[in-house]
Design a protein around this motif. Structure first.
Motif, PDB file in Angstrom:
ATOM      1  N   ASN A  72       0.836  -1.200   0.000  1.00 64.86           N
ATOM      2  CA  ASN A  72       0.000   0.000   0.000  1.00 64.86           C
ATOM      3  C   ASN A  72       0.875   1.255   0.000  1.00 64.86           C
ATOM      4  O   ASN A  72       1.653   1.476   0.932  1.00 64.86           O
ATOM      5  N   ILE A  73       0.751   2.056  -1.048  1.00 64.41           N
ATOM      6  CA  ILE A  73       1.539   3.287  -1.172  1.00 64.41           C
ATOM      7  C   ILE A  73       1.023   4.322  -0.181  1.00 64.41           C
ATOM      8  O   ILE A  73      -0.161   4.660  -0.171  1.00 64.41           O
ATOM      9  N   ILE A  74       1.935   4.843   0.650  1.00 64.31           N
ATOM     10  CA  ILE A  74       1.564   5.835   1.660  1.00 64.31           C
ATOM     11  C   ILE A  74       2.237   7.181   1.420  1.00 64.31           C
ATOM     12  O   ILE A  74       2.017   8.146   2.155  1.00 64.31           O
ATOM     13  N   GLY A  75       3.063   7.248   0.380  1.00 66.08           N
ATOM     14  CA  GLY A  75       3.720   8.510   0.041  1.00 66.08           C
ATOM     15  C   GLY A  75       4.391   8.389  -1.310  1.00 66.08           C
ATOM     16  O   GLY A  75       4.650   7.279  -1.787  1.00 66.08           O
ATOM     17  N   TYR A  76       4.650   9.526  -1.925  1.00 65.66           N
ATOM     18  CA  TYR A  76       5.287   9.491  -3.239  1.00 65.66           C
ATOM     19  C   TYR A  76       5.973  10.822  -3.534  1.00 65.66           C
ATOM     20  O   TYR A  76       5.642  11.870  -2.958  1.00 65.66           O
ATOM     21  N   VAL A  77       6.926  10.776  -4.450  1.00 70.01           N
ATOM     22  CA  VAL A  77       7.554  11.963  -5.028  1.00 70.01           C
ATOM     23  C   VAL A  77       7.523  11.777  -6.539  1.00 70.01           C
ATOM     24  O   VAL A  77       7.794  10.672  -7.037  1.00 70.01           O
ATOM     25  N   THR A  78       7.187  12.823  -7.270  1.00 73.38           N
ATOM     26  CA  THR A  78       7.154  12.745  -8.731  1.00 73.38           C
ATOM     27  C   THR A  78       8.205  13.649  -9.353  1.00 73.38           C
ATOM     28  O   THR A  78       8.444  14.761  -8.866  1.00 73.38           O
ATOM     29  N   PHE A  79       8.811  13.161 -10.422  1.00 74.86           N
ATOM     30  CA  PHE A  79       9.730  13.961 -11.236  1.00 74.86           C
ATOM     31  C   PHE A  79       9.296  13.823 -12.695  1.00 74.86           C
ATOM     32  O   PHE A  79       9.032  12.703 -13.166  1.00 74.86           O
ATOM     33  N   HIS A  80       9.244  14.936 -13.403  1.00 68.82           N
ATOM     34  CA  HIS A  80       8.829  14.898 -14.803  1.00 68.82           C
ATOM     35  C   HIS A  80       9.281  16.182 -15.485  1.00 68.82           C
ATOM     36  O   HIS A  80       9.764  17.122 -14.828  1.00 68.82           O
ATOM     37  N   ARG A  81       9.113  16.230 -16.788  1.00 67.87           N
ATOM     38  CA  ARG A  81       9.406  17.462 -17.512  1.00 67.87           C
ATOM     39  C   ARG A  81       8.421  18.539 -17.067  1.00 67.87           C
ATOM     40  O   ARG A  81       7.266  18.242 -16.746  1.00 67.87           O
ATOM     41  N   PRO A  82       8.846  19.809 -17.049  1.00 65.50           N
ATOM     42  CA  PRO A  82       7.911  20.883 -16.694  1.00 65.50           C
ATOM     43  C   PRO A  82       6.713  20.908 -17.621  1.00 65.50           C
ATOM     44  O   PRO A  82       6.811  20.573 -18.809  1.00 65.50           O
ATOM     45  N   ASP A  83       5.568  21.303 -17.087  1.00 64.93           N
ATOM     46  CA  ASP A  83       4.344  21.397 -17.868  1.00 64.93           C
ATOM     47  C   ASP A  83       4.551  22.331 -19.056  1.00 64.93           C
ATOM     48  O   ASP A  83       5.180  23.384 -18.933  1.00 64.93           O
ATOM     49  N   GLU A  84       3.999  21.947 -20.193  1.00 62.75           N
ATOM     50  CA  GLU A  84       4.204  22.721 -21.418  1.00 62.75           C
ATOM     51  C   GLU A  84       3.642  24.130 -21.325  1.00 62.75           C
ATOM     52  O   GLU A  84       4.018  25.018 -22.112  1.00 62.75           O
ATOM     53  N   PHE A  85       2.738  24.392 -20.383  1.00 60.24           N
ATOM     54  CA  PHE A  85       2.158  25.720 -20.231  1.00 60.24           C
ATOM     55  C   PHE A  85       2.948  26.589 -19.256  1.00 60.24           C
ATOM     56  O   PHE A  85       2.606  27.756 -19.055  1.00 60.24           O
ATOM     57  N   GLU A  86       3.998  26.053 -18.644  1.00 60.39           N
ATOM     58  CA  GLU A  86       4.829  26.812 -17.721  1.00 60.39           C
ATOM     59  C   GLU A  86       6.090  27.294 -18.428  1.00 60.39           C
ATOM     60  O   GLU A  86       6.577  26.665 -19.372  1.00 60.39           O
ATOM     61  N   ARG A  87       6.641  28.396 -17.951  1.00 61.86           N
ATOM     62  CA  ARG A  87       7.837  28.946 -18.585  1.00 61.86           C
ATOM     63  C   ARG A  87       9.033  28.004 -18.510  1.00 61.86           C
ATOM     64  O   ARG A  87       9.936  28.064 -19.341  1.00 61.86           O
ATOM     65  N   TRP A  88       9.039  27.108 -17.526  1.00 65.42           N
ATOM     66  CA  TRP A  88      10.194  26.225 -17.312  1.00 65.42           C
ATOM     67  C   TRP A  88      10.376  25.221 -18.446  1.00 65.42           C
ATOM     68  O   TRP A  88      11.438  24.621 -18.578  1.00 65.42           O
ATOM     69  N   SER A  89       9.336  25.051 -19.259  1.00 68.21           N
ATOM     70  CA  SER A  89       9.434  24.136 -20.400  1.00 68.21           C
ATOM     71  C   SER A  89       9.970  24.834 -21.648  1.00 68.21           C
ATOM     72  O   SER A  89      10.201  24.190 -22.670  1.00 68.21           O
ATOM     73  N   GLU A  90      10.157  26.137 -21.568  1.00 69.15           N
ATOM     74  CA  GLU A  90      10.600  26.902 -22.738  1.00 69.15           C
ATOM     75  C   GLU A  90      11.934  26.365 -23.273  1.00 69.15           C
ATOM     76  O   GLU A  90      12.900  26.213 -22.522  1.00 69.15           O
ATOM     77  N   GLY A  91      11.976  26.081 -24.553  1.00 70.87           N
ATOM     78  CA  GLY A  91      13.182  25.542 -25.164  1.00 70.87           C
ATOM     79  C   GLY A  91      13.252  24.029 -25.103  1.00 70.87           C
ATOM     80  O   GLY A  91      14.133  23.418 -25.709  1.00 70.87           O
ATOM     81  N   ASN A  92      12.334  23.424 -24.325  1.00 67.17           N
ATOM     82  CA  ASN A  92      12.255  21.960 -24.243  1.00 67.17           C
ATOM     83  C   ASN A  92      13.614  21.337 -23.906  1.00 67.17           C
ATOM     84  O   ASN A  92      14.052  20.372 -24.530  1.00 67.17           O
ATOM     85  N   HIS A  93      14.271  21.900 -22.888  1.00 68.09           N
ATOM     86  CA  HIS A  93      15.621  21.454 -22.539  1.00 68.09           C
ATOM     87  C   HIS A  93      15.573  20.142 -21.747  1.00 68.09           C
ATOM     88  O   HIS A  93      14.940  20.089 -20.682  1.00 68.09           O
ATOM     89  N   PRO A  94      16.232  19.085 -22.211  1.00 72.19           N
ATOM     90  CA  PRO A  94      16.154  17.781 -21.543  1.00 72.19           C
ATOM     91  C   PRO A  94      16.841  17.747 -20.181  1.00 72.19           C
ATOM     92  O   PRO A  94      16.585  16.836 -19.400  1.00 72.19           O
ATOM     93  N   PHE A  95      17.695  18.739 -19.890  1.00 74.44           N
ATOM     94  CA  PHE A  95      18.414  18.737 -18.616  1.00 74.44           C
ATOM     95  C   PHE A  95      17.615  19.437 -17.504  1.00 74.44           C
ATOM     96  O   PHE A  95      18.078  19.495 -16.364  1.00 74.44           O
TER      97      PHE A  95
END
Length: 211
Positions: A72-95
C-alpha cells in the motif's frame, strides 16, 4: 542528448512496528501491483492521483519514488518534464526536470518519510545531469492539517528540500511573485555546464528587460 537513465534504489526501516519501504524509480507495471492510500488526496482524488503517477512512470524521463507499507503506497515523489504551459518548459531542454509533488498520507506524518523519499531519489548518480526545480505554491500546502501559517510552512518546505541540495532561486515568474510565500527552488547537478546554468537563469528572468 540525455538518455534519461533510471537506476532503481530501495531502503527499508522500522517505525511504529511497521516496515516502511522506500523505493524507486518504479515502473507503471510495478505500480499496478500496489494499492494507493485513500488519504493521499492533496492534489486530486486518490484514484485520479494514482492514475497520474502511472502516467508519469511510463514517460521516458518520468520518475516515481514511493513509500509503502506492504503493497500500500503511503507517500510518493514525482519527477517529470515541466508542464508545457509553464515557462520552465521553454526551449524543451532535456536537462531541466521538475519535482512535481511530495505527498505523505496523514496517518504516516512525522516519520521522515518525505525526507527519505527525497534522499533516495538523489541516490541515482544520473540525477547529477539535471537541474531539478520545484515550484512551491502556498495554495497546495496543508495549512489546516499542520496548523502552520504560510511562512512557517514555507520554511518547512525550504528545510525539507535543502536536505538533498535544493536552494532558493529568485525569479520574475508571475505565479511565484504573486505571493511572498511562493518559492522557486532548484538543485543544480554536478554535471551541469555553465551554458546550461545560463539557460536556466535566462528562463528564470524571462522578459526582464521589458519591465
Amino acid at each position: 542528448m540525455l538518455e534519461h537513465i533510471k537506476n532503481y534504489f530501495k531502503m527499508e526501516y522500522e517505525k511504529n512496528s511497521q516496515t516502511i519501504i522506500i523505493e524507486g524509480p518504479v515502473s507503471e507495471e510495478t505500480l499496478n501491483t500496489y494499492t494507493f492510500d485513500e488519504h493521499l488526496n492533496a492534489f486530486r482524488r486518490p484514484n485520479d492521483q494514482f492514475e497520474a503517477l502511472k502516467e508519469i512512470a511510463s514517460l521516458e524521463e518520468g520518475r516515481i519514488i514511493v513509500a509503502r507499507v506492504d503493497n500500500n503506497i503511503i507517500g510518493y515523489v514525482t519527477f517529470h518534464r515541466p508542464d508545457e504551459f509553464e515557462r520552465w518548459s521553454e526551449g524543451n531542454h532535456p536537462f531541466i526536470l521538475e519535482l512535481g509533488a511530495v505527498e505523505v498520507s496523514d496517518s504516516y506524518r512525522n516519520l521522515r518519510i518525505g525526507q527519505n523519499m527525497l534522499k533516495l531519489s538523489m541516490m541515482d548518480e544520473y540525477m547529477e545531469n539535471y537541474i531539478v526545480l520545484t515550484t512551491e505554491y502556498y495554495w497546495h500546502w496543508d495549512l489546516k492539517g499542520t496548523g502552520l501559517d504560510v511562512y512557517d510552512y514555507k520554511q518547512l518546505m525550504i528545510n525539507l528540500m535543502a536536505v538533498v541540495g535544493f536552494e532558493v532561486y529568485m525569479t520574475n515568474d508571475p505565479e511565484i511573485t504573486s505571493h511572498p510565500a511562493n518559492t522557486l527552488m532548484a538543485r543544480v547537478g554536478k554535471h551541469i555546464t555553465t551554458e546550461q546554468q545560463l539557460i536556466f537563469d535566462e528562463i528564470r528572468f524571462k522578459h526582464r528587460y521589458f519591465f
